[in-house]
Design a protein around this motif. Structure first.
Motif, PDB file in Angstrom:
ATOM      1  N   GLU B 111       0.909  -1.372   0.205  1.00  8.02           N
ATOM      2  CA  GLU B 111       0.118   0.016   0.163  1.00  8.02           C
ATOM      3  C   GLU B 111       0.822   1.264  -0.154  1.00  8.02           C
ATOM      4  N   LYS B 112       2.022   1.293   0.299  1.00  7.01           N
ATOM      5  CA  LYS B 112       3.162   2.459   0.267  1.00  7.01           C
ATOM      6  C   LYS B 112       3.152   3.063  -0.975  1.00  7.01           C
ATOM      7  N   ASP B 113       2.939   2.428  -2.110  1.00  5.84           N
ATOM      8  CA  ASP B 113       2.958   2.938  -3.543  1.00  5.84           C
ATOM      9  C   ASP B 113       1.393   2.894  -4.002  1.00  5.84           C
ATOM     10  N   ARG B 114       0.602   3.213  -3.323  1.00  7.35           N
ATOM     11  CA  ARG B 114      -0.805   3.042  -3.844  1.00  7.35           C
ATOM     12  C   ARG B 114      -1.148   4.315  -4.673  1.00  7.35           C
ATOM     13  N   TYR B 117      -0.209   3.748  -8.239  1.00  2.17           N
ATOM     14  CA  TYR B 117      -0.614   2.658  -9.110  1.00  2.17           C
ATOM     15  C   TYR B 117      -1.593   2.964 -10.118  1.00  2.17           C
ATOM     16  N   GLY B 122      -0.395  -1.833  -9.696  1.00  2.00           N
ATOM     17  CA  GLY B 122      -0.495  -2.707  -8.526  1.00  2.00           C
ATOM     18  C   GLY B 122       0.623  -3.512  -8.101  1.00  2.00           C
ATOM     19  N   CYS B 144      -5.588  -7.742  -1.829  1.00  2.00           N
ATOM     20  CA  CYS B 144      -5.212  -6.939  -2.738  1.00  2.00           C
ATOM     21  C   CYS B 144      -6.425  -6.405  -3.286  1.00  2.00           C
ATOM     22  N   LYS B 147      -9.119  -4.417  -1.950  1.00  2.00           N
ATOM     23  CA  LYS B 147      -8.696  -3.061  -1.645  1.00  2.00           C
ATOM     24  C   LYS B 147      -8.445  -2.190  -2.909  1.00  2.00           C
ATOM     25  N   ILE B 149      -6.411  -3.068  -5.559  1.00  2.00           N
ATOM     26  CA  ILE B 149      -5.140  -3.076  -6.223  1.00  2.00           C
ATOM     27  C   ILE B 149      -5.150  -4.243  -7.185  1.00  2.00           C
TER      28      ILE B 149
END
Lengths: 711, 292
Positions: B111-114, B117, B122, B144, B147, B149
């Motif tokens: 999720e850090k780079d959400r 994406y 993703g 994922c 969420k 992703i």
């Protein structure tokens, strides 16, 4: 004729003649010509020495406008040229007994909006009104000088008209130049000529203004012409291309420190207007077409992006970025407008923001701007840790941090106070050779800065509506990393005592290679999305911004905070000692608000995350992030998508200004060895672009060290 | 889950910007393996000689696995993979590959780079073979997806076909490796034959799996028209395949193999020429197949 690209090939849309014109300009044809006449001479002027500074200035501008060489390039579509060489050195190109007299003005974007829509004649009327108001006062002299300088523009304008009048191939140029910039522009072609002629005159007199929001300025004219059927999009692109090509007339291709193209003629594209409506129009895309085809890096361009920016624009921006050269950077206008409003600007003015010709945010045509750079790392080393005196010790991290902030505060307060006394407010003796004081006349730029004529005060006398001295903190990531390393090594892990560490650093890690490697490799420093160190950077910015904001109580000028180095990490390096995070004395460290070279290991997304954790609304003047990506990282269709995602992520997370450059360290090393093959390889240095081969070796090495974000 | 490495800002493992989780353990033993540190499911010690400054900090080892005579050697049979030496090593010359994460921990990292994406980017599970840890892989992929992703799995395709009923709904895109279409060669160079891999691929497609076929291209081994023809034949049977990507062999895996204290079987002769890569691409394009 090949226009260099780091990555991929450039499309062809422009005519062969225009491409040839571009090629010759980029290859120094006109820049070299400029040096044939470095300046006009005032030696034959009677009693020149007995004149007041303003009278001298007026005489110089008169001489420049009546005798500077007229240059009409073969096939040019717009006319006007800054033909005196010394202007390229940021100096008024007029000499007396062989010496120049006055430095000139930069770091501003002048008021092209008034020139385009109302004309220089309108400014003349304003001055005539002001003359009535200030008749017999000490301000009368300045207003007289304004009227005089407008007369000089007229003289220069007439000389061009005379040259163009009887040449059949320049009939269109003649007709097009007849009314502008004195009268409002009636169509797109006149509008481009109006901006160019005004810009060229201001530059002829030695000044380096920015251009600002060219698509917003020109969009309505183009739309009307296209609707009327008087102009096609292809014709408009040709005309606009000549604006960009003529802007290369100062390129001389010679090595000069930070490059031969740093003249602050920056352009801003896109974004919303004062009513909040999107301004993106056909001109926006024409500019991108031209940059894509010719790779001209002399108008560093920044696109204002917001959360709703059209994907079509993002895609075009990404396509041009991918070709390399670092020509395009991005602003997050959502954050910047909010930041300006919170600082106290009106919403309508805030929405008009452009820059000073670099990336520092300002309201064009209304702002006096200067920044005050300083090195936070030297404050930490030289004040807080008194250059690693082993008598110095702190019981915990908070005590250390608090002392650093106190030292930062006194330094910044000193800088602001000194600037105030040395500049405009008092007539004290300036301590710097950069003589910003009232007896430096600067009428030409004052004509195009709102407030000057109304107030009867020049650009340097507080004339503009907004007057800014922005303290810019440098070495911020290095300071945050240093504090973090002390926290870990001394307080958290107790690897070494405070006084031992001071000794080790004083001796440049001599004999402590193992500990140095540990400090360098075991902790994730700024740029790796590590909250612990990123929060230190964030806190410093908040405290620094508080210090700047509170300065209004003793400063006559606004002092918004900013973060920059503009390459000063080079000149600071001899004064810097070893750092607690494992760098040795005199290493070249971080640039702007970007990670220290070699410490970022998690890739571009982590860098953006670290950077965006700070509350960048507080740095009203700006905080630049430089990211260099390898060409291989952005190949293919997915490469475009990756660039777009980096930009949209940057906006969503609250970034301020980001320069994405595509560069390959190997290619740059090759260019160092064979400069002849890479004359037009440009790289983003900071707020400007440089042709890589015209940087000196030191600068080149610094760029190479920053290059290469592998994934 | 046992993870070899997590890389952010990946642009090669599916669409958009991705975070790739390289998982430990693989049923294949490819001679050309690009990620040899992911083959074993055990925790392994890597030693990079070029980073070693000979400081001896790794002498903290309780097993006495590190020896210093003229140079630093590691008694691998003594190493229990505890990582004590890695903690002390100041330069990063020693590294333990194989860290265990909970699903929650991995989600947090992903999720850090959400923000980067977008719609297409993703997470990609790679390895190794992600379905060697199938139960956890399902959970991670499902979480994922929940969420929002995008999920991709790079797979060698060698697993029990039961896997697919749960893997297909949880995976937005499979990057499906076809190492070779010659069964004997496949067996010779990877240790297993390829029937199961191809059968699984066709089964996955019938369950609606979106795939990109990844073909390693190795000069002298599979750089043959018959192989391209076979690949085209397989792809033509797939309904949801987006295309084929050729991955030229490179020898970067060699350094990691040496760091593992093993002998690298790859060879620079295996690197295909640009002409060979273009030829392979052209062959498939002429058959109307998208080459990525």
């Amino acid at each position: 004729m090949k226009f260099f690209a780091v990555n991929g090939t450039r499309p062809i849309r422009l005519s062969e003649e225009t491409r040839k014109f571009a090629f010759e300009s980029l290859n120094h044809k006109y820049g070299k010509d400029t040096w044939n006449t470095p300046a006009v001479s005032m030696d034959d002027y009677d009693n020149f020495e007995s004149l007041t500074p303003l009278q001298k200035y007026d005489a110089m501008i008169a001489k420049i406008s009546s005798t500077a060489p007229i240059r009409i390039c073969e096939g040019e579509k717009i006319s006007g040229a800054a033909t005196l060489g010394i202007a390229i050195r940021h100096t008024i190109p007029a000499t007396f007994n062989g010496d120049t007299l006055y430095s000139s003005i930069s770091h501003l974007t002048i008021d092209f909006e008034t020139v385009l829509k109302k004309g220089v004649n309108f400014i003349q009327k304003q001055a005539e009104e002001a003359l009535k108001k200030y008749k017999g006062t000490e301000k009368e002299m300045f207003i007289q000088s304004c009227l005089h300088c407008i007369g000089c523009i007229r003289t220069w304008h007439n000389r061009y008209l005379q040259q163009l009048e009887n040449k059949s191939q320049y009939k269109a140029n003649y007709e097009n130049l007849k009314n502008v910039p004195f009268e409002p522009a009636k169509n797109f072609y006149e509008a481009v000529q109006s901006i160019w002629f005004t810009f060229a005159f201001v530059r002829l007199c030695g000044n380096w203004p920015g251009i600002g929001r060219i698509d917003w300025l020109l969009g309505d004219y183009l739309e009307k012409d296209l609707a009327d059927g008087t102009l096609t999009l292809d014709e408009a692109r040709e005309i606009l291309a000549h604006f960009f090509i003529k802007g290369c007339e100062w390129i001389r291709g010679e090595e000069c420190g930070s490059g031969d193209a740093q003249h602050y003629q920056n352009i801003v594209l896109g974004g919303i207007d004062e009513d909040g409506k999107d301004t993106t129009n056909q001109v926006t895309y024409l500019v991108l077409d031209i940059l894509e085809e010719l790779g001209i890096s002399d108008f560093p361009t920044t696109v204002r992006i917001n959360k709703n920016t059209d994907n079509k624009l993002l895609k075009r921006v990404a396509e041009v970025i991918r070709l390399g050269g670092g020509v395009i950077a991005v602003y997050n206008e959502d954050l910047i407008i909010e930041s300006l409003v919170e600082y106290g600007y009106g919403l309508k003015d805030a929405r008009k923001f452009a820059n000073d010709g670099c990336w520092e945010v300002q309201i064009p045509g209304k702002t006096f701007f200067m920044y005050i750079p300083f090195d936070s790392l030297q404050i930490l080393q030289g004040e807080t840790l008194a250059n690693y005196n082993n008598d110095i010790s702190f019981t915990d991290f908070k005590a250390l941090y608090d002392k650093f902030i106190r030292d930062l505060k006194s330094t910044v307060e000193n800088l602001i106070t000194t600037r105030n006394t040395n500049s405009f407010i008092c007539t004290g003796v300036p301590t710097r050779d950069w003589n910003w004081k009232p007896n430096i006349p600067c009428t030409v730029v004052s004509l195009f800065e709102q407030g000057c004529i109304e107030k009867g005060a020049s650009y340097l006398e507080g004339g503009p509506i907004y007057n800014i001295f922005s303290p810019h903190i440098g070495g911020l990531p290095d300071t945050a990393n240093s504090l973090y390393a002390i926290k870990k090594l001394v307080f958290d892990e107790q690897k070494v005592s405070f006084s031992e560490l001071m000794n080790i650093l004083k001796n440049n890690w001599e004999g402590y290679e193992q500990l140095r490697q540990y400090a360098l490799n075991k902790y994730a420093y700024f740029g790796n999305d590590n909250d612990e160190v990123d929060m230190i950077a964030k806190n410093i910015i908040n405290d620094f911004s508080d210090i700047c904001d509170n300065a209004s109580s003793y400063s006559a000028y606004n002092t918004p905070a900013g973060i920059s180095t503009f390459g000063r990490q080079l000149e600071w390096s001899p004064h810097r000692m070893a750092t607690p995070y494992g760098k040795k004395a005199h290493d070249i460290l971080s640039g702007n608000f970007s990670p220290t070279p070699g410490t970022d290991k998690e890739g571009a997304t982590a860098i953006i995350k670290s950077y965006c954790k700070a509350d960048l609304k507080r740095t009203v003047s700006g905080a630049a992030l430089d990211i260099k990506l390898l060409p291989s990282a952005v190949n293919g269709e997915n490469g475009i998508e990756a660039i777009i995602s980096l930009i949209t992520g940057f906006v969503a997370l609250g970034g301020h200004f980001m320069q994405l450059d595509i560069a390959d360290a190997e290619l740059l090393k090759e260019a160092q060895l064979h400069p002849e093959n890479y004359q037009n390889l440009s790289v983003r240095v900071s707020g400007w672009n440089a042709r890589f081969v015209t940087l000196n070796k030191e600068w080149q090495d610094m760029i190479i060290a920053q290059t290469g974000n592998e994934f | 889950m046992r993870v070899a490495d997590i890389q952010r800002f990946c642009m090669r493992d599916g669409p958009g910007i991705r975070t790739t989780v390289f998982l430990k353990g693989c049923p294949l033993r490819c001679a050309w393996c690009h990620n040899p540190e992911t083959q074993s499911n055990k925790r392994e010690l890597l030693y990079y000689e070029t980073k070693c400054i000979g400081c001896g900090a790794c002498g903290v080892c309780n097993q006495n696995a590190h020896e210093f005579s003229d140079y630093h050697t590691i008694q691998r049979d003594l190493c229990i993979g505890c990582g004590k030496c890695v903690t002390e090593c100041p330069t990063g010359a020693l590294e333990i590959i194989g860290k265990d994460y909970t699903i929650q921990e991995l989600l947090k990292i992903i999720e850090k780079d959400r923000a980067f994406y977008g719609k297409n980017g993703g997470v990609t599970l790679s390895g190794g073979e992600p379905f060697m840890q199938s139960e956890e892989a399902f959970l991670l992929l499902e979480q994922c997806k929940k969420k929002g992703i995008h999920t991709a799995v790079e797979t060698c395709g060698y697993f029990s076909s039961d896997i697919l009923s749960r893997a297909v709904p949880a995976t937005d895109l499979f990057l499906w490796d076809i190492k070779d279409t010659d069964s004997q060669r496949h067996k010779d160079y990877t240790g297993v034959s390829n029937e199961r891999i191809i059968n699984n691929l066709i089964l996955a497609d019938s369950l609606g799996a979106k795939t990109r076929i990844r073909c390693i291209l190795i000069n002298g081994l599979n750089s043959k028209e018959q192989h391209y023809k076979n690949v085209a034949g397989i792809v033509s049977r797939l309904k949801y395949c987006e295309g084929v990507e050729f991955i030229p062999y490179h020898s970067y895996g060699g350094a990691k193999t040496v760091a593992l204290g093993e002998i690298y079987l790859g060879s620079d002769k295996w690197i295909p020429s640009k002409g060979q890569i273009d030829e392979a691409k052209k062959y498939l394009q002429n058959k109307g197949i998208t080459v990525l």
